[in-house]
Design a protein around this motif. Structure first.
Motif, mmCIF file in Angstrom:
data_model
loop_
_atom_site.group_PDB
_atom_site.id
_atom_site.type_symbol
_atom_site.label_atom_id
_atom_site.label_comp_id
_atom_site.label_asym_id
_atom_site.label_seq_id
_atom_site.Cartn_x
_atom_site.Cartn_y
_atom_site.Cartn_z
ATOM 1 N N GLU A 1 0.832 -1.195 0.000
ATOM 2 C CA GLU A 1 0.000 0.000 0.000
ATOM 3 C C GLU A 1 0.869 1.249 0.000
ATOM 4 N N ILE A 2 0.438 2.233 -0.758
ATOM 5 C CA ILE A 2 1.119 3.524 -0.850
ATOM 6 C C ILE A 2 0.097 4.610 -0.551
ATOM 7 N N THR A 3 0.455 5.553 0.275
ATOM 8 C CA THR A 3 -0.422 6.678 0.570
ATOM 9 C C THR A 3 0.140 7.925 -0.099
ATOM 10 N N ALA A 4 -0.726 8.631 -0.827
ATOM 11 C CA ALA A 4 -0.281 9.811 -1.577
ATOM 12 C C ALA A 4 -1.190 10.999 -1.279
ATOM 13 N N ARG A 5 -0.575 12.159 -1.177
ATOM 14 C CA ARG A 5 -1.348 13.381 -0.966
ATOM 15 C C ARG A 5 -2.079 13.793 -2.246
ATOM 16 N N ARG A 6 -1.522 13.399 -3.374
ATOM 17 C CA ARG A 6 -2.165 13.675 -4.664
ATOM 18 C C ARG A 6 -1.841 12.540 -5.628
ATOM 19 N N VAL A 7 -2.775 12.289 -6.558
ATOM 20 C CA VAL A 7 -2.644 11.174 -7.507
ATOM 21 C C VAL A 7 -2.872 11.702 -8.917
ATOM 22 N N ILE A 8 -2.001 11.275 -9.844
ATOM 23 C CA ILE A 8 -2.202 11.559 -11.266
ATOM 24 C C ILE A 8 -2.413 10.230 -11.991
ATOM 25 N N LEU A 9 -3.543 10.113 -12.668
ATOM 26 C CA LEU A 9 -3.810 8.958 -13.521
ATOM 27 C C LEU A 9 -3.256 9.253 -14.907
ATOM 28 N N ALA A 10 -2.244 8.515 -15.296
ATOM 29 C CA ALA A 10 -1.656 8.643 -16.635
ATOM 30 C C ALA A 10 -1.727 7.280 -17.302
ATOM 31 N N THR A 11 -2.949 6.771 -17.412
ATOM 32 C CA THR A 11 -3.172 5.388 -17.848
ATOM 33 C C THR A 11 -3.191 5.226 -19.361
ATOM 34 N N GLY A 12 -3.134 6.318 -20.106
ATOM 35 C CA GLY A 12 -2.995 6.226 -21.548
ATOM 36 C C GLY A 12 -4.273 5.806 -22.248
ATOM 37 N N ALA A 13 -4.087 5.166 -23.397
ATOM 38 C CA ALA A 13 -5.205 4.801 -24.266
ATOM 39 C C ALA A 13 -5.215 3.308 -24.521
ATOM 40 N N GLN A 14 -6.312 2.849 -25.075
ATOM 41 C CA GLN A 14 -6.402 1.477 -25.562
ATOM 42 C C GLN A 14 -6.988 1.528 -26.973
ATOM 43 N N GLU A 15 -6.715 0.520 -27.758
ATOM 44 C CA GLU A 15 -7.295 0.490 -29.092
ATOM 45 C C GLU A 15 -8.796 0.248 -29.005
ATOM 46 N N GLY B 1 -8.603 3.287 -34.516
ATOM 47 C CA GLY B 1 -8.281 4.373 -33.613
ATOM 48 C C GLY B 1 -8.167 3.911 -32.178
ATOM 49 N N VAL B 2 -7.901 4.865 -31.296
ATOM 50 C CA VAL B 2 -7.732 4.574 -29.871
ATOM 51 C C VAL B 2 -8.710 5.416 -29.068
ATOM 52 N N ILE B 3 -9.008 4.944 -27.850
ATOM 53 C CA ILE B 3 -9.903 5.639 -26.939
ATOM 54 C C ILE B 3 -9.240 5.698 -25.564
ATOM 55 N N PRO B 4 -9.626 6.647 -24.724
ATOM 56 C CA PRO B 4 -8.997 6.735 -23.407
ATOM 57 C C PRO B 4 -9.198 5.463 -22.585
ATOM 58 N N ALA B 5 -8.175 5.088 -21.841
ATOM 59 C CA ALA B 5 -8.275 3.963 -20.900
ATOM 60 C C ALA B 5 -8.869 4.511 -19.601
ATOM 61 N N THR B 6 -10.152 4.315 -19.414
ATOM 62 C CA THR B 6 -10.878 4.962 -18.312
ATOM 63 C C THR B 6 -11.251 3.998 -17.199
ATOM 64 N N HIS B 7 -10.675 2.807 -17.174
ATOM 65 C CA HIS B 7 -11.102 1.787 -16.213
ATOM 66 C C HIS B 7 -10.972 2.284 -14.773
ATOM 67 N N VAL B 8 -9.818 2.838 -14.435
ATOM 68 C CA VAL B 8 -9.604 3.292 -13.055
ATOM 69 C C VAL B 8 -10.422 4.547 -12.769
ATOM 70 N N SER B 9 -10.442 5.479 -13.699
ATOM 71 C CA SER B 9 -11.184 6.726 -13.462
ATOM 72 C C SER B 9 -12.672 6.462 -13.289
ATOM 73 N N LEU B 10 -13.199 5.472 -13.996
ATOM 74 C CA LEU B 10 -14.595 5.103 -13.799
ATOM 75 C C LEU B 10 -14.799 4.415 -12.456
#
Length: 448
Positions: free
Chosen positions: A101-115, A251-260
Motif C-alpha cells: 500500500e502507498i499513501t499519496a497526498r495527490r494522484v495523477i492517472l496517466a493510464t494512456g489509451a487502448q485500441e 483508432g484509440v480511446i482513453p483507458a478509463t477503467h480506473v477513473s470510472l
C-alpha cells in the motif's frame, strides 16, 4: 510508504509529470505495469531506439526516458494498481506475488489509451490481432507477422504500422481502409487548425507517401475474418484474400477503467466517440485529490501527453504549497501553448477517422463480449427485453463481468443498446468497474 504524489503509468504523460514534480521538490512514486518506462508509444525504446524500422519519432522518446531515469523518483515497474481509495489517497498495488500500500497526498492517472475494439465476425480467431499488438511485438522483440498479413481499419497509427512493417521487411499484402466515402470532404470543415498542426499532418502525409506502393482498397465495408480453427481469409463486401494474419485498427480511446471505478465525472466526446474524464486545463478531475494526464483524459498524441503531464505536476505542486499562484501561471504558459499546438489538428483527424457505424454495432452472430462469449444478437435481445444500459445488462448476460470488466465490450455493448432503444451511447451510459481492477488471488492478498 507515504509520498506527495503518486503517478499511475510511465508513458509520456506519466514520465513528464514525474520529472516535473521531482524538479519541484515533491516526493514521487510512479507505478507502472510494464517492466520499463515508455508506455505504449515508447515501449522498449531503451532497447530498440536505433531500429530503423521504428523511425525517428519513436527514438525521440529516448531523451524523456533518460530524464525519467535520472530524476529522484520512486519508480515501481512491473507493478499493478488493483485498488485506489481516492478519499484517503491509498493505492493498493501488486508486484509479483507481493501486495503493498502507498499513501499519496495527490494522484495523477496517466493510464494512456487502448485500441478501440473492432468486433467483426471472426475477430476471435487465432491470427486476428489489433495493429497495436503487432507494433508491441516489433518494439519488444523485433518480431513481425509471418506469412500473408492484411491491415484493416483507418487512422494515423494504421499508416505508421504499415510503414514500420514495410521497413522491417514484412510489408502487408493488402491494406483495407474503412474510412467511408465523403469523409475527407467533411473533415475539411475543420481545416482551420491544420496549419498550427502542420507538423503532425506532414508526418502523416509522409507515411502515406511511404506506403503508397502497398496494395489497398478504400471505403471497405462488411469486413469479416474466416477460417477453420484459425484465420485463413479476410472477406469484405466485394472481395476476399487468403491471409495468415489480420491486424485491425479503428483508432484509440482513453483507458478509463480506473477513473470510472473511483467515480470520477466523465463526459461523452462526440468527436472521438468515447467517454473521457471531465478535467480542467491542468488535468484536475472532479475529485480534489486526483488529476488525469495524457490520452487517458482524451486522445491527443504523445506530445500533448507530455505537456499535460507537466501541467498536472505543476498543479499538484501548487496544491501542495510548493508553487505559488503567480509562479504556476508563468511556468504553465509554455506547456499550455505546446498542448494547444499538439492538439490543433485533432478536430480534422477526429472528423476524418471517426469509427464507422458498422464497426460500433456488429452483426448478430458476432461475439460482442469475449470474456463471456456473448454475441451481439443476444445483447440486442436483452435490450429489447428491458436492459437500458451496460450495468443492467450484467443481470441478463454477464457482459462486463469477465476478467477485462468491460474494457473490450463496453463500447460495443453501449452502441448495441443505443441502436435497439433508438437513443445514443451517451444516454445509455457505461459500465461502472469495481476493484480489483486486475485479477488478484487470495494467496497474494494473504501474503500481505
Amino acid at each position: 510508504m507515504t509520498v506527495d504524489l503518486a503517478i499511475i503509468g510511465a508513458g509520456p504523460a506519466g514520465m513528464a509529470a514525474a520529472v516535473e514534480a521531482a524538479s519541484l521538490g515533491l516526493s514521487v512514486c510512479v507505478i507502472d505495469e510494464a517492466p520499463a518506462p515508455g508506455g505504449q508509444v515508447f515501449r522498449a525504446v531503451e532497447r530498440a531506439a536505433g531500429d530503423p524500422a521504428l523511425g525517428a519519432d519513436y527514438a525521440a522518446g529516448l531523451g524523456l526516458v533518460r530524464d525519467f531515469r535520472a530524476a529522484r523518483i520512486g519508480y515501481r515497474p512491473a507493478t499493478t494498481l488493483w485498488h485506489l481509495d481516492p478519499d484517503e489517497g491509498v493505492l493498493s498495488v501488486l508486484a509479483g506475488d507481493q501486495t503493498d500500500e502507498i499513501t499519496a497526498r495527490r494522484v495523477i492517472l496517466a493510464t494512456g489509451a487502448q485500441e478501440r475494439p473492432v468486433p467483426i465476425p471472426g475477430w476471435t480467431l487465432p491470427g486476428v490481432l489489433t495493429a497495436g499488438a503487432a507494433q508491441i511485438m516489433l518494439k519488444t522483440a523485433g518480431a513481425v507477422p509471418q506469412g500473408r498479413t492484411v491491415l484493416a481499419g483507418q487512422g494515423p497509427l494504421l499508416a505508421l504500422i504499415a510503414a514500420q512493417l514495410r521497413r522491417a521487411g514484412a510489408p502487408p499484402a493488402l491494406v483495407l481502409e474503412t474510412t467511408p466515402p465523403g469523409r475527407r470532404r467533411a473533415a475539411l470543415r475543420h481545416a482551420a487548425g491544420t496549419w498550427a498542426g502542420r507538423t503532425l499532418l506532414a508526418k502523416s502525409l509522409a507515411l502515406l507517401a511511404e506506403t503508397r506502393a502497398l496494395s489497398r482498397h478504400r471505403g471497405v465495408t462488411g469486413l469479416r475474418a474466416e477460417g477453420e480453427g484459425r484465420l485463413q481469409r479476410v472477406v469484405w463486401d466485394g472481395g476476399s484474400i487468403e491471409a495468415d494474419t489480420l491486424l485491425l485498427h479503428e483508432g484509440v480511446i482513453p483507458a478509463t477503467h480506473v477513473s470510472l471505478a473511483i467515480g470520477l465525472a466523465h463526459a461523452w466526446d462526440q468527436a472521438q466517440r468515447c467517454w473521457r474524464p471531465v478535467t480542467d486545463a491542468y488535468g484536475a478531475s472532479s475529485h480534489d485529490r486526483v488529476a488525469v494526464a495524457g490520452d487517458g483524459g482524451g486522445i491527443g498524441g504523445w506530445e500533448a501527453a507530455v505537456a499535460s503531464g507537466r501541467l498536472a505536476a505543476l498543479d499538484a505542486a501548487h496544491r501542495l504549497g510548493r508553487v505559488p499562484g503567480e509562479a504556476l501561471a508563468h511556468r504553465a504558459t509554455p506547456w499550455l501553448a505546446a498542448r494547444r499546438q499538439a492538439l490543433a489538428a485533432r478536430p480534422f483527424l477526429d472528423a476524418l477517422y471517426a469509427a464507422p457505424t458498422w464497426v460500433l454495432a456488429p452483426p448478430d452472430g458476432t461475439i460482442a463480449c469475449r470474456c463471456e462469449e456473448v454475441t451481439a444478437g443476444r445483447v440486442r435481445e436483452a435490450a429489447r427485453l428491458g436492459a437500458t444500459g451496460p450495468n443492467q445488462l450484467k443481470a441478463y448476460l454477464r457482459c462486463g463481468m469477465g476478467p477485462c470488466q468491460g474494457r473490450l465490450c463496453g463500447p460495443t455493448v453501449a452502441a448495441l443498446i443505443a441502436e435497439v432503444r433508438g437513443t445514443t451511447p451517451e444516454s445509455v451510459g457505461l459500465y461502472r468497474p469495481r476493484a480489483p481492477y486486475k485479477p488478484v488471488t487470495v494467496a497474494q492478498l494473504a501474503g500481505r
